[in-house]
Design an enzyme around this catalytic site. Structure first.
Site, PDB file in Angstrom:
ATOM      1  N   ASP A   1      -9.132  -0.726  -7.295  1.00  0.00           N
ATOM      2  CA  ASP A   1      -8.266  -1.079  -6.170  1.00  0.00           C
ATOM      3  C   ASP A   1      -7.777  -2.522  -6.291  1.00  0.00           C
ATOM      4  O   ASP A   1      -6.641  -2.839  -5.911  1.00  0.00           O
ATOM      5  CB  ASP A   1      -9.050  -0.874  -4.869  1.00  0.00           C
ATOM      6  CG  ASP A   1      -8.148  -0.939  -3.640  1.00  0.00           C
ATOM      7  OD1 ASP A   1      -6.923  -0.798  -3.801  1.00  0.00           O
ATOM      8  OD2 ASP A   1      -8.676  -1.100  -2.526  1.00  0.00           O
TER       9      ASP A   1
ATOM     10  N   HIS B   1       1.029   1.452  -5.725  1.00  0.00           N
ATOM     11  CA  HIS B   1      -0.352   0.953  -5.725  1.00  0.00           C
ATOM     12  C   HIS B   1      -1.332   2.076  -6.047  1.00  0.00           C
ATOM     13  O   HIS B   1      -2.304   1.870  -6.796  1.00  0.00           O
ATOM     14  CB  HIS B   1      -0.681   0.339  -4.356  1.00  0.00           C
ATOM     15  CG  HIS B   1      -2.124   0.007  -4.171  1.00  0.00           C
ATOM     16  ND1 HIS B   1      -2.778  -0.933  -4.932  1.00  0.00           N
ATOM     17  CD2 HIS B   1      -3.053   0.505  -3.299  1.00  0.00           C
ATOM     18  CE1 HIS B   1      -4.045  -1.025  -4.548  1.00  0.00           C
ATOM     19  NE2 HIS B   1      -4.242  -0.154  -3.548  1.00  0.00           N
TER      20      HIS B   1
ATOM     21  N   ASP C   1      -5.285   5.365  -0.380  1.00  0.00           N
ATOM     22  CA  ASP C   1      -4.473   4.647   0.607  1.00  0.00           C
ATOM     23  C   ASP C   1      -3.329   5.505   1.126  1.00  0.00           C
ATOM     24  O   ASP C   1      -2.325   4.976   1.621  1.00  0.00           O
ATOM     25  CB  ASP C   1      -3.906   3.356   0.000  1.00  0.00           C
ATOM     26  CG  ASP C   1      -4.883   2.191   0.102  1.00  0.00           C
ATOM     27  OD1 ASP C   1      -5.706   2.202   1.035  1.00  0.00           O
ATOM     28  OD2 ASP C   1      -4.830   1.287  -0.756  1.00  0.00           O
TER      29      ASP C   1
ATOM     30  N   HIS D   1       0.849  -1.201   0.000  1.00  0.00           N
ATOM     31  CA  HIS D   1       0.000   0.000   0.000  1.00  0.00           C
ATOM     32  C   HIS D   1       0.881   1.247   0.000  1.00  0.00           C
ATOM     33  O   HIS D   1       0.973   1.968   0.989  1.00  0.00           O
ATOM     34  CB  HIS D   1      -0.946  -0.010   1.211  1.00  0.00           C
ATOM     35  CG  HIS D   1      -1.985  -1.066   1.146  1.00  0.00           C
ATOM     36  ND1 HIS D   1      -1.846  -2.283   1.786  1.00  0.00           N
ATOM     37  CD2 HIS D   1      -3.193  -1.104   0.519  1.00  0.00           C
ATOM     38  CE1 HIS D   1      -2.925  -3.027   1.572  1.00  0.00           C
ATOM     39  NE2 HIS D   1      -3.762  -2.329   0.793  1.00  0.00           N
TER      40      HIS D   1
ATOM     41  N   GLN E   1      -4.827 -17.466  -2.636  1.00  0.00           N
ATOM     42  CA  GLN E   1      -4.978 -16.446  -3.655  1.00  0.00           C
ATOM     43  C   GLN E   1      -6.142 -16.779  -4.583  1.00  0.00           C
ATOM     44  O   GLN E   1      -6.919 -15.900  -4.962  1.00  0.00           O
ATOM     45  CB  GLN E   1      -3.673 -16.326  -4.450  1.00  0.00           C
ATOM     46  CG  GLN E   1      -3.638 -15.193  -5.443  1.00  0.00           C
ATOM     47  CD  GLN E   1      -3.523 -13.827  -4.769  1.00  0.00           C
ATOM     48  OE1 GLN E   1      -3.341 -13.747  -3.555  1.00  0.00           O
ATOM     49  NE2 GLN E   1      -3.664 -12.769  -5.544  1.00  0.00           N
TER      50      GLN E   1
END
Length: 895
Positions: free
Chosen positions: A822, A674, A712, A670, A875
């Site tokens: 995002d 990003h 973020d 973050h 994942q």
């Protein structure tokens, strides 16, 4: 024939009472048992109310005395419970005039309805007070004139049948004036020639008129119960009249009366209202020596403690009162009874001394009949006192409420300083307490009560100056060293209210101090002091009463609130200043250097194609840091936001560089990279189709681009759950979605920072609209919010119920686009996706290690480093449950 004492003329038949003078019994028998042709006795019968046989203290009911009684009288005597209840109802029916309820006196209900000591207004010409010592005195009676009752009630009809009374007076032996409220009421007597006249209370009569006329009811009682309560006088005058009246009936030489006073601990004591005064013109003997005073005090305290009458036939022989013959030579017989209200509570004690014969003035003992007569009169007096107390209580409560409302109004207003606030509150209470001075002492921070080192940092002193019918209250400025702080120091040490009167100094007659407490810590933070209570009826000074004490305690509560409010305001101002300084430091360090801004401003911005920012496969990996800022500028240029909203180009450059500096480089995922990828995904979707441009306004597109770059900012590498469990300031500040709220607030801070105000050209309405949409968009990146709202969005798309003109649905679409941007790393090519997945796992595992170390718990699987081998499986689960449903519905919507 020897003339018997008057009390024996109405004795029960059957002989003289023991202890009476010789010959009195025969005389009484003859007068009570005589034939009808014989001259009637002084008292021929009795009225129901005034009969000594009718008494809550008497167990003998129904015995005739004074000849044959009528059937009505006999029935009432036989049913004394009914008659007393009826009398109580009749007395309580006396109404209070509304005009007398105006709050103009002292402002508080006393703490006990049986405490009449604070209602007293001393009649100086009637009372011989003890000399005042130089020591501190207790609260003295109040001089306020009372207006207790205004009634239109006339004597009740049933009194027409009850005309006889035992109150046959002896001839007056003195021409002295009488304050007794007894007045003849001949209209209530059937034998009276005025029978047909309307009953009414006559004006006060001269001393030559008998207090109780022959063949009449008791005017003193009937005057109080039948309308005589409209008299205007003090409680002291009322009690003086009662003592005078019963003294004449019992032919007592002297009489005294005291009322009950209760202190803060609810302990009862007696306060003298009517001093020992000669009655009926008897010569005044020396009864004011200390020994006599102690004797009478002991008798009255004994009656108060036992709640029962006391009849001493020879006071010198009573073992309870240790007096020698010389000291007690002037006091032989003593009769004392308690004064009670209708609830049976003792409100006072009356004492009569030395019963005398009417004819020869010889001493004799008080009889049981005397005791009953005195008790009945004191019953009426107790009820009247109780009614006066209730009236005065309601009046004081109205004034107290008025004062409290005024102080609350003062407290609610904004004031320039703390001293002004306290001064206005003190000025509010001074007219209600009639205080000449009001002083508020505020201790210094280093004050130590234990070491007896008391110092005051501030002293607020107010003085009241009378100007005709009004008073002017002003605050003394300058030197106040002449103010004595000793009483405030004493109050600060004891933490209790101090109320006293002193005569050692001419300038101070009465004083009352009250501690001001901190409601949270119970510490004394100030002391309020009132000095010199001024009498309303004269220029004299008097002591503060319980009403003043209670109202000062109310002021102390408000002063405590004011002090806490002032302290809270001071703390808030200090913290606000501290925050401002912190913001200035943050703005300096977060703002890009002038050289960076100038370099970006002068740089040639590459095209979108050369930067590959139109491609969904965009990767910033290996992209120089300068080009990341230039790529951001290109997005705003290609979306035509700079031109349309007149954004200053230098401000845009500074804003982009400042936002980049707001991300932490030590956070694996973050970070600024990003943020750039999220903004690029939003830019690519907006540029890929005109459909979104048709749905969203230009302000909405601007808000989406600002939100993606800031969504973020200043991320700490941990999630909201960790922040809440560790009770970080962010969790205390926001409560929910702590990180997202922090991201928005920092975004707002940068937008308002000098040189970064890219929205300065917008109107105030558009500015508020953009900020609102930015906040909604950033908060939408919280996955908990996404999971709550996606069902509604999926349902709209599947049922094809989208109406993009609806702001609610457009807000929902903006939120879904923010989440899609995002999570866009999932849709990247496999090498980029794998690289980003490893960065995410590194950040999650770092948080899991912290949880294991700080909370001694096993982290969840996705944050447990021990499950690193299961990362591919986790994942895939993340893609299937979180990402794929959102991209699938977007594809359907695009089609």
């Amino acid at each position: 024939m020897t003339c018997p004492p008057r009390g024996q003329a109405v004795m029960e038949h059957g002989g003289a009472r023991a202890g009476s003078p010789p010959g009195s019994g025969a005389g009484a028998n003859m007068s009570l048992r005589g034939s009808g042709a014989r001259e009637p006795p002084v008292v021929r019968g009795t009225g129901w109310l005034f009969s000594p046989l009718w008494s809550p203290r008497s167990k003998r009911r129904g015995e005739n005395f004074g000849g044959e009684m009528s059937s009505d009288q006999a029935w009432l005597d036989d049913h004394s419970d009914f008659t007393r209840a009826y009398f109580s109802r009749r007395s309580s029916a006396v109404s209070v005039h509304p005009a007398d309820m105006s709050p103009r006196m002292s402002p508080r209900i006393p703490r006990s309805t049986s405490d009449h000591s604070k209602l007293l207004a001393v009649a100086p010409h009637r009372r011989t007070s003890l000399p005042v010592s130089c020591s501190h005195l207790d609260i003295s009676p109040q001089r306020d004139r009372l207006h207790p009752f205004c009634s239109n009630l006339s004597p009740p009809d049933w009194m027409d049948h009850l005309c006889h009374s035992p109150c046959a007076p002896r001839p007056s032996r003195s021409s002295r004036s009488c304050l007794s409220p007894c007045r003849p009421l001949s209209a209530i007597c059937p034998q009276s020639p005025d029978l047909l006249c309307t009953p009414k209370i006559l004006p006060p009569v001269s001393s030559k008129t008998p207090a109780c006329g022959r063949s009449e009811g008791c005017p003193w009682m009937a005057g109080l119960l039948g309308g005589g309560l409209t008299w205007m006088g003090s409680v002291a005058e009322l009690c003086q009249g009662a003592v005078d009246h019963v003294g004449e009936l019992l032919t007592a030489e002297k009489g005294s009366l005291s009322l009950v006073k209760k202190d803060c601990d609810e302990k009862s004591s007696l306060e003298e209202v009517v001093a020992l005064t000669p009655l009926g013109g008897w010569s005044e003997h020396s009864l004011h020596c200390q020994a006599h005073q102690e004797l009478l005090k002991g008798v009255m305290e004994c009656v108060l403690a036992r709640d029962a009458p006391m009849n001493l036939r020879n006071a010198s022989e009573d073992f309870r009162f240790n007096l020698d013959n010389n000291q007690s030579s002037n006091i032989k017989t003593v009769l004392s009874v308690p004064i009670k209200n209708h609830r049976g509570e003792v409100v006072g004690v009356v004492v009569m001394i030395n019963k005398r014969s009417i004819c020869d003035g010889s001493l004799s003992a008080f009889t049981s009949l005397d005791e009953k007569v005195l008790s009945n009169h004191m019953d009426v007096l107790g009820m009247v006192l109780d009614n006066i107390q209730l009236y005065e209580s309601s009046r004081q409560e109205a004034k107290r409420s008025h004062a409290l409302i005024k102080m609350a109004q003062v407290l609610s207003r904004e004031h320039h300083s703390f001293e002004v606030l306290l001064s206005k509150m003190a000025a509010t209470i001074m007219p209600f307490t009639c205080a000449q001075y009001c002083t508020i002492f505020i201790p210094a921070d280093q004050t130590s009560v234990i070491d007896n080192k008391v110092t005051f940092s501030r002293v607020i002193h107010l003085e009241c100056e009378e100007l005709g019918s009004t008073c002017q209250i002003y605050r003394r400025e300058g030197d106040i060293t002449d103010i004595d702080p000793s009483y405030a120091c004493q109050t600060l040490k004891t933490m209790k209210t101090l109320n006293m009167a002193k005569c050692s100094e001419e300038s101070i007659r009465s004083i009352i101090c009250c501690p001001v407490r901190n409601e949270r810590s119970e510490n004394v933070i100030a002391v309020c002091q009132l000095t010199n209570k001024q009498s309303k009826d004269s220029d004299d000074l008097e002591a503060f009463n319980r009403y003043d004490e209670c109202l000062l305690e109310d002021l102390a509560v408000y002063c405590g609130l004011a002090l806490q409010y002032s302290e809270a305001v001071h703390i808030t101002e200090v913290r606000r200043a501290s925050i401002k300084v912190t913001q200035e430091v943050l703005a300096y360090h977060i703002t890009a250097a002038e050289q960076e801004i100038q370099a970006l401003q002068e740089a040639a911005i590459p095209s979108a194609d050369s930067l590959n920012i139109l491609d969904f496969n965009f990767s910033d990996f290996g992209l120089p840091e300068d080009l990341t800022a230039q790529a951001t500028i290109r997005m705003f240029l290609d979306l035509n936001l700079v031109q349309e909203f007149s954004i200053d180009y230098k401000s845009l450059c500074q804003w982009v560089l400042t936002v980049r500096r707001g991300y932490r480089n030590n956070v694996p995922y973050h970070n600024w990279s990003h943020a750039l990828c999220t903004a690029q995904s939003m830019f690519a979707m907006l540029m890929a189709t005109d459909q979104l441009h048709n749905i969203f306004s230009r302000l909405e597109i601007l808000a989406l681009m600002i939100a993606t770059l800031n969504h973020d900012i200043d991320h700490r590498g941990v999630n909201n759950s960790y922040i809440e469990r560790t009770k970080q300031p962010l969790a205390q500040l926001y409560g929910h979605s702590s990180l997202e709220n922090h991201h928005y607030n920092l975004c707002l801070f940068i937008l308002s920072n000098t040189g970064s105000q890219i929205l300065s050209s917008l109107s105030s309405e558009d500015h508020r609209t953009v900020l609102h949409m930015v906040k909604r968009a950033i908060l939408a990146t919280d996955l908990n919010v996404y999971m709550q709202r996606r069902k509604e969005f999926f349902s709209l798309v599947e049922k094809n119920r989208m109406k993009w003109k609806c702001e609610k649905q457009r807000d929902l679409l903006r939120s879904m686009l923010m989440t899609a941007s995002d999570l866009s790393a999932i849709a990247k090519p496999w090498p980029e996706q794998k690289r980003i997945a490893n960065l995410v796992a590194m950040e999650f595992f770092a948080q899991g290690d912290k949880e294991r170390e700080e909370f001694k718990i096993r982290p969840i699987d996705i944050m447990n480093r021990e499950n690193s081998t299961r990362l591919p499986h986790m994942q895939v689960e993340y893609i299937d449950e979180i990402c794929y449903p959102l991209y699938k519905v977007h594809c359907v919507d695009a089609c």
